[in-house]
Design an enzyme around this catalytic site. Structure first.
Site, short mmCIF file in Angstrom:
data_model
loop_
_atom_site.label_atom_id
_atom_site.label_comp_id
_atom_site.label_asym_id
_atom_site.label_seq_id
_atom_site.Cartn_x
_atom_site.Cartn_y
_atom_site.Cartn_z
N LYS A 104 0.86 -1.19 0.00
CA LYS A 104 0.00 0.00 0.00
C LYS A 104 0.89 1.24 0.00
O LYS A 104 1.54 1.57 0.99
CB LYS A 104 -0.91 0.03 1.24
CG LYS A 104 -2.04 1.01 1.03
CD LYS A 104 -2.37 1.91 2.16
CE LYS A 104 -1.40 2.84 2.74
NZ LYS A 104 -1.30 4.17 2.07
N GLY B 172 7.39 5.16 7.48
CA GLY B 172 6.56 6.35 7.60
C GLY B 172 6.89 7.09 8.89
O GLY B 172 7.98 6.93 9.45
N SER B 173 5.93 7.87 9.35
CA SER B 173 6.18 8.70 10.54
C SER B 173 6.19 7.85 11.80
O SER B 173 5.61 6.76 11.86
CB SER B 173 5.09 9.76 10.64
OG SER B 173 3.84 9.13 10.77
N SER C 159 4.61 8.54 14.54
CA SER C 159 3.28 8.43 15.15
C SER C 159 2.47 7.31 14.48
O SER C 159 1.83 6.51 15.18
CB SER C 159 2.54 9.77 15.10
OG SER C 159 2.43 10.19 13.76
N ALA C 160 2.51 7.22 13.16
CA ALA C 160 1.78 6.13 12.49
C ALA C 160 2.45 4.79 12.80
O ALA C 160 1.77 3.77 13.02
CB ALA C 160 1.73 6.37 10.99
N GLY C 161 3.79 4.78 12.85
CA GLY C 161 4.52 3.55 13.14
C GLY C 161 4.16 2.99 14.51
O GLY C 161 4.08 1.77 14.70
N GLU D 186 10.41 1.50 9.80
CA GLU D 186 11.42 2.51 9.43
C GLU D 186 10.74 3.87 9.62
O GLU D 186 9.89 4.25 8.82
CB GLU D 186 11.82 2.34 7.95
CG GLU D 186 12.44 1.01 7.62
CD GLU D 186 13.85 0.89 8.16
OE1 GLU D 186 14.51 1.92 8.34
OE2 GLU D 186 14.27 -0.25 8.43
N CYS E 39 14.24 11.24 5.43
CA CYS E 39 14.24 10.80 6.83
C CYS E 39 15.63 10.92 7.45
O CYS E 39 15.75 11.16 8.64
CB CYS E 39 13.71 9.38 6.94
SG CYS E 39 14.59 8.26 5.86
N GLU F 63 10.50 16.19 14.26
CA GLU F 63 10.87 16.10 12.85
C GLU F 63 10.05 17.12 12.04
O GLU F 63 8.84 17.08 12.04
CB GLU F 63 10.56 14.68 12.35
CG GLU F 63 11.06 14.44 10.95
CD GLU F 63 10.72 13.04 10.45
OE1 GLU F 63 9.57 12.61 10.65
OE2 GLU F 63 11.59 12.40 9.85
P1 NAD Z 1 2.88 8.76 7.32
O1 NAD Z 1 3.23 8.04 8.57
O2 NAD Z 1 1.81 9.78 7.36
O3 NAD Z 1 2.42 7.71 6.21
C1 NAD Z 1 3.26 6.65 5.80
C2 NAD Z 1 2.41 5.55 5.22
O4 NAD Z 1 1.65 4.96 6.27
C3 NAD Z 1 1.38 6.03 4.21
O5 NAD Z 1 1.25 5.05 3.21
C4 NAD Z 1 0.11 6.15 5.04
O6 NAD Z 1 -1.07 6.07 4.26
C5 NAD Z 1 0.27 4.97 5.97
N1 NAD Z 1 -0.43 5.07 7.26
C6 NAD Z 1 -0.66 6.19 7.99
N2 NAD Z 1 -1.28 5.85 9.15
C7 NAD Z 1 -1.40 4.50 9.16
C8 NAD Z 1 -1.93 3.54 10.08
N3 NAD Z 1 -2.46 3.91 11.25
N4 NAD Z 1 -1.88 2.23 9.75
C9 NAD Z 1 -1.32 1.84 8.60
N5 NAD Z 1 -0.82 2.68 7.67
C10 NAD Z 1 -0.85 4.00 7.95
O7 NAD Z 1 4.24 9.35 6.75
P2 NAD Z 1 4.48 10.19 5.42
O8 NAD Z 1 4.07 11.61 5.69
O9 NAD Z 1 3.91 9.49 4.24
O10 NAD Z 1 6.07 10.09 5.26
C11 NAD Z 1 6.95 10.88 5.95
C12 NAD Z 1 7.49 10.14 7.16
O11 NAD Z 1 8.14 8.93 6.75
C13 NAD Z 1 8.55 10.94 7.89
O12 NAD Z 1 8.34 10.83 9.26
C14 NAD Z 1 9.85 10.25 7.49
O13 NAD Z 1 10.90 10.42 8.40
C15 NAD Z 1 9.42 8.83 7.38
N6 NAD Z 1 10.36 8.07 6.55
C16 NAD Z 1 11.20 7.17 7.16
C17 NAD Z 1 12.13 6.47 6.40
C18 NAD Z 1 13.07 5.47 7.05
O14 NAD Z 1 13.55 4.60 6.36
N7 NAD Z 1 13.33 5.54 8.33
C19 NAD Z 1 12.18 6.66 5.02
C20 NAD Z 1 11.33 7.58 4.44
C21 NAD Z 1 10.41 8.27 5.22
#
Ligand code: NAD
Length: 491
Positions: free
Chosen positions: A175, A227-228, A230-232, A249, A283, A382
């Site tokens: 996804k 992702g972020s 908070s979502a992680g 990640e 990130c 961040e």
């Molecule tokens: P985000 O957390 O808003 O979304 C990331 C993904 O998760 C999206 O596909 C989103 O639809 C999905 N998502 C959101 N809430 C969810 C939930 N409760 N359950 C399941 N899926 C959910 O992040 P973003 O704004 O898309 O990306 C930016 C973030 O990603 C930044 O915090 C950045 O640091 C991080 N990031 C980390 C790495 C790494 O490898 N450490 C790499 C790239 C980006």
């Protein structure tokens, strides 16, 4: 620009899915350019069923590693022929300057090679002997992987999950982020054309609710999330409840420690590119720049001079170095962090505003905040935009303490004329990785964080290992002896 308002890629083809629609808006023009499916849970469930069936019956997981690698190599050739299309797609969806998009596509394709090489270096079957007996230990695919990616490096994030999962014999439902839904579909088409059995790789587009449905879906064995933080955290809680394997990640607030002997020009070049690459939407961006107090002014002047010279504008222009931010929401977030920093006592040395040169698009000038304290919000959270926080320190010990005083632990950098001195400090950073006299990572360097930056690693053998599960059989001595004679290693 492709548009797939109502389709998901399931069982080797595009099919009608249930759900609403996502509007894809070009961040440089603010014009809607495409629609994608915002998949409902029943479509997610259909994709997971397809992946499950393919895992059990398609023969992919039993295929020899070389056979799986050949399919992936053939798909890579197809992607390479579509590299221009992929780069323009990345720029149109999320605003990365075209030169950055091209570099990200080329880097993503090179990443595939490193995973294939790493898959050949792992040991999948070995014998263990101890005082009480002997066992045959095997490492096989973890099963059906639910992969969830962010928007800031859409193809690389996809490849970092899908390729190691497929090489180890897993099936995948991916996804992507709602802002960048199309790259995985192009990968899926390439893999199917290259001979991947139907159902082994599926794509459902959608937002957070679609992602949450995938994390909960029956039949998923592992979640690989980027992702972020908070979502992680939410994803990790669900995986914990379901005893589902997970790798997370997440975000970062990485520090660059500039030592008192650091060469000015090289350090400034790295610090500026390490902050403003992809408009700061990376990130591993080294967003806290720690300068020795006695050389702070000299460095700030040089950093400011280089930053002011960055070319901001139309991301499709080859000369552009700074594009727009991905969404209006992200722009507002960045502006709010800068405003907050000023009210907490920081000073804006460069930028801090939307540029006057652009009449539309979610642009924000590359910004340097000086006089930042590590307790200020802008140093703790961040920002994910073109904002560098400069923090002065008195001695090495204080620099390391500031760098490690963070809820995050993704990456770090150390700059010095004496690389061994820098390596010693880099090793003391509480992060998943760090670089000396540079700001990035190589494709095979293990990639991932500690603390709020997540759990697990991507890249190289470590990344592949997270898609493997152990199975051990305690065997009679004669079985172990026979296998050993036939070449199975004893480890
Ligand atoms: P985000 O957390 O808003 O979304 C990331 C993904 O998760 C999206 O596909 C989103 O639809 C999905 N998502 C959101 N809430 C969810 C939930 N409760 N359950 C399941 N899926 C959910 O992040 P973003 O704004 O898309 O990306 C930016 C973030 O990603 C930044 O915090 C950045 O640091 C991080 N990031 C980390 C790495 C790494 O490898 N450490 C790499 C790239 C980006």
């Amino acid at each position: 620009m492709r548009s797939r308002p109502s389709e998901a890629y399931i069982d080797g083809r595009w099919v009608q899915g249930a759900g609403g629609q996502l509007a894809i808006v070009n961040p440089a023009t603010e014009i809607e350019v495409a629609l994608a499916l915002d998949a409902a849970p029943e479509t997610v469930a259909a994709a997971v069923r397809s992946a499950r069936l393919a895992f059990e019956l398609s023969g992919w997981r039993e295929a020899p590693l070389g056979g799986r690698a050949s399919v992936i190599e053939a798909a890579t050739d197809i992607l390479a022929a579509r590299a221009d299309e992929l780069a323009v797609l990345g720029t149109t969806e999320m605003g990365a300057p075209i030169s950055v998009s091209r570099a990200m596509v080329a880097g993503s394709l090179a990443l595939i090679r490193t995973y294939i090489d790493a898959s050949e270096s792992l040991c999948y079957s070995y014998i263990r002997r101890d005082a009480a007996g002997q066992s045959l230990i095997e490492r096989g695919p973890v099963g059906v992987v639910g992969a969830i990616t962010p928007w800031n490096g859409p193809l690389a994030a996809t490849i970092n999950k899908v390729i190691p999962a497929l090489l180890t014999g897993c099936s995948v439902v991916l996804k992507p982020a709602p802002e960048t839904p199309f790259d995985p579909g192009i990968l899926a088409e390439a893999l199917t054309a290259a001979g991947l059995p139907d159902g082994v790789f599926n794509v459902v587009t959608g937002g957070a609710a679609t992602g949450a449905a995938l994390v909960e879906a029956e039949g998923v064995d592992k979640i690989s999330f980027t992702g972020s933080t908070s979502a992680g955290r939410k994803v990790g809680e669900v995986c914990g409840r379901l005893f589902r394997r997970q790798s997370l990640e997440l975000g970062g607030k990485s520090a660059a420690i500039v030592l008192d002997d650091a060469p000015l020009e090289d350090t400034v070049r790295n610090v500026v590119s390490g902050n403003f690459f992809n408009s700061g939407q990376a990130c591993i961006a080294i967003t806290r720049v720690l300068l020795p107090a006695r050389r702070a002014e000299e460095f700030i002047d040089a950093i400011a001079e280089r930053t002011v010279a960055l070319r901001l504008g139309d991301p499709l222009d080859e000369a552009t170095e700074i594009g727009p931010l991905v969404t209006r929401r992200q722009l507002d977030r960045v502006a709010a962090y800068v405003g907050g920093a000023l009210s907490e006592g920081a000073t804006c040395a460069v930028g801090g505003v939307r540029p006057e040169s652009t009449s539309r698009g979610w642009f924000f000038e590359p910004t340097i905040l000086t006089g930042v304290g590590n307790q200020m919000t802008v140093a703790r959270e961040e920002v994910f935009g073109p904002v560098m926080s400069v923090i002065a320190y008195q001695d090495e010990a204080e620099a390391v303490a500031i760098a490690n005083d963070s809820a995050y632990g993704l990456h770090g950098a150390v700059f010095s004329a004496d690389p061994e001195r820098a390596v010693k400090i880099a090793r003391s950073l509480q992060t998943g990785s760090a670089s000396v006299n540079s700001s990035g990572l190589t494709p095979a360097t293990p990639y991932g964080g500690v603390k709020g930056s997540g759990v697990g690693r991507e890249h190289g053998p470590e990344g592949l290992a997270s898609f493997l599960e152990y199975h051990a059989v305690v065997v009679p001595a004669e079985v172990a002896d026979r296998r050993q004679l036939a070449g199975t290693p004893v480890l």
